[in-house]
Design a protein around this motif. Structure first.
Motif, mmCIF file in Angstrom:
data_model
loop_
_atom_site.group_PDB
_atom_site.id
_atom_site.type_symbol
_atom_site.label_atom_id
_atom_site.label_comp_id
_atom_site.label_asym_id
_atom_site.label_seq_id
_atom_site.Cartn_x
_atom_site.Cartn_y
_atom_site.Cartn_z
ATOM 1 N N ILE A 139 0.852 -1.193 0.000
ATOM 2 C CA ILE A 139 0.000 0.000 0.000
ATOM 3 C C ILE A 139 0.885 1.239 0.000
ATOM 4 C CG2 ILE A 139 -2.005 1.091 1.061
ATOM 5 C CD1 ILE A 139 -2.313 -1.478 2.751
ATOM 6 N N GLY A 140 0.997 1.872 -1.152
ATOM 7 C CA GLY A 140 1.773 3.087 -1.264
ATOM 8 C C GLY A 140 0.931 4.319 -0.984
ATOM 9 N N GLN A 141 1.463 5.473 -1.339
ATOM 10 C CA GLN A 141 0.737 6.708 -1.067
ATOM 11 C C GLN A 141 -0.532 6.828 -1.908
ATOM 12 O OE1 GLN A 141 2.337 10.247 -2.713
ATOM 13 N NE2 GLN A 141 1.448 11.595 -1.173
ATOM 14 N N SER A 142 -0.395 6.592 -3.217
ATOM 15 C CA SER A 142 -1.534 6.806 -4.100
ATOM 16 C C SER A 142 -1.922 5.571 -4.902
ATOM 17 C CB SER A 142 -1.224 7.958 -5.070
ATOM 18 O OG SER A 142 -0.057 7.675 -5.822
ATOM 19 N N SER A 143 -1.255 4.457 -4.661
ATOM 20 C CA SER A 143 -1.591 3.237 -5.390
ATOM 21 C C SER A 143 -1.285 2.012 -4.544
ATOM 22 C CB SER A 143 -0.820 3.158 -6.720
ATOM 23 O OG SER A 143 0.566 3.050 -6.475
ATOM 24 N N THR A 144 -1.896 0.911 -4.924
ATOM 25 C CA THR A 144 -1.685 -0.370 -4.248
ATOM 26 C C THR A 144 -1.256 -1.403 -5.280
ATOM 27 O OG1 THR A 144 -3.307 0.089 -2.503
ATOM 28 C CG2 THR A 144 -2.799 -2.228 -2.937
ATOM 29 N N GLN A 145 -0.192 -2.129 -4.963
ATOM 30 C CA GLN A 145 0.312 -3.172 -5.840
ATOM 31 C C GLN A 145 -0.134 -4.532 -5.287
ATOM 32 O OE1 GLN A 145 1.892 -1.652 -8.417
ATOM 33 N NE2 GLN A 145 1.641 0.233 -7.224
#
Length: 270
Positions: A139-145
């Motif tokens: 879970i990154g700042q503006s996207s999820t991988q």
């Protein structure tokens, strides 16, 4: 940078602060800028896997506006599987990434889609058994991988545009405070376990939207690999927002799967 600013200058200062000079480096291509295709040829198909992948990409190019750059890797669920995962990207997007790296003076040796990088970072962790099917979520700042795989190969990869910032935005709207203050409160007082406070209610609302995206990725995966032995056995969370108090239990409850942080399987950072 969430607050704007010169991205190149910020990255340049970050590199200088690390003192890494100019070593060979690998760049991450955002998963949202890549197309992932799972493919399983017939068992009696005599063609080499590289040929099968090339033909599949040619079919995709027929409907795309430009010829895609691609790579492919085996994605076996069991020993005799001929399954593969193809990753495609538009050359214009890759050129943009390489151009930025050139402006920074970096020596680029490879470009890897970020969900694939996530799998590479976690799949061989001490706490992951080779045959375990794991759902890795960063879970990154503006996207999820999202990556699903075993120690033997990556089976599935996706990304979606929702991350820690969405939690902060929801908290700011709920509590009627400025973004910076909402970010501070999320870190110092946030969590999903105490729903009596407005802050927690905002976080829960964001978590519900976010988990639906994860469930959508899982639905696509289960359509591609419906076999019982392909079902993920547990979830591994990483990224800054993964440390939000209560999120691990929230994911466990929603997905019905054991859920741990990357640090719990022997990886402190991704």
């Amino acid at each position: 940078p969430a607050a704007g600013g010169d991205r190149l200058e910020l990255i340049r200062n970050w590199i200088a602060g690390l003192g890494i000079g100019r070593p060979p480096c690998v760049l991450g291509l955002p998963g949202s800028n890549a197309v992932f295709q799972s493919l399983q040829p017939e068992a009696n198909d005599p063609r080499p896997m590289a040929t099968v992948a090339a033909v599949e990409v040619l079919k995709f190019n027929d409907i795309a506006s430009e010829e895609m750059v691609y790579d492919a890797a085996p994605a076996p669920l069991k020993a005799d599987d001929k399954r593969m995962l193809i990753v495609m990207a538009r050359p214009t997007l890759l050129n943009g990434v390489v151009s930025m790296a050139g402006e920074l003076g970096l020596d680029v040796v490879d470009i890897v889609a970020t969900p694939v990088a996530l799998y590479n970072a976690l799949a061989d962790s001490p706490g992951v058994a080779p045959d375990d099917v794991c759902l890795f979520i960063d879970i990154g700042q503006s996207s999820t991988q999202v990556a699903i795989g075993t120690g033997k190969g990556l089976l599935f990869a996706r990304a979606f545009a929702s991350g820690g910032q969405a939690f902060t935005d929801a908290s700011a709207r709920q509590t009627k405070v400025a973004y910076a203050e909402a970010e501070r409160l999320k870190v110092t007082q946030g969590g999903l376990s105490n729903l009596a406070q407005l802050l927690h209610q905002g976080l829960l609302a964001a978590a519900e939207v976010w988990i639906r995206e994860v469930e959508s990725c899982l639905a696509v995966y289960q359509n591609v690999l419906p076999a019982a032995n392909a079902r993920p056995m547990r979830v591994v969370l990483s990224g800054g927002a993964a440390a939000l108090p209560g999120l691990t239990d929230f994911v466990k409850t929603k997905l019905g799967l054991p859920t741990v942080l990357a640090a719990q399987i022997g990886r402190a950072h991704v």
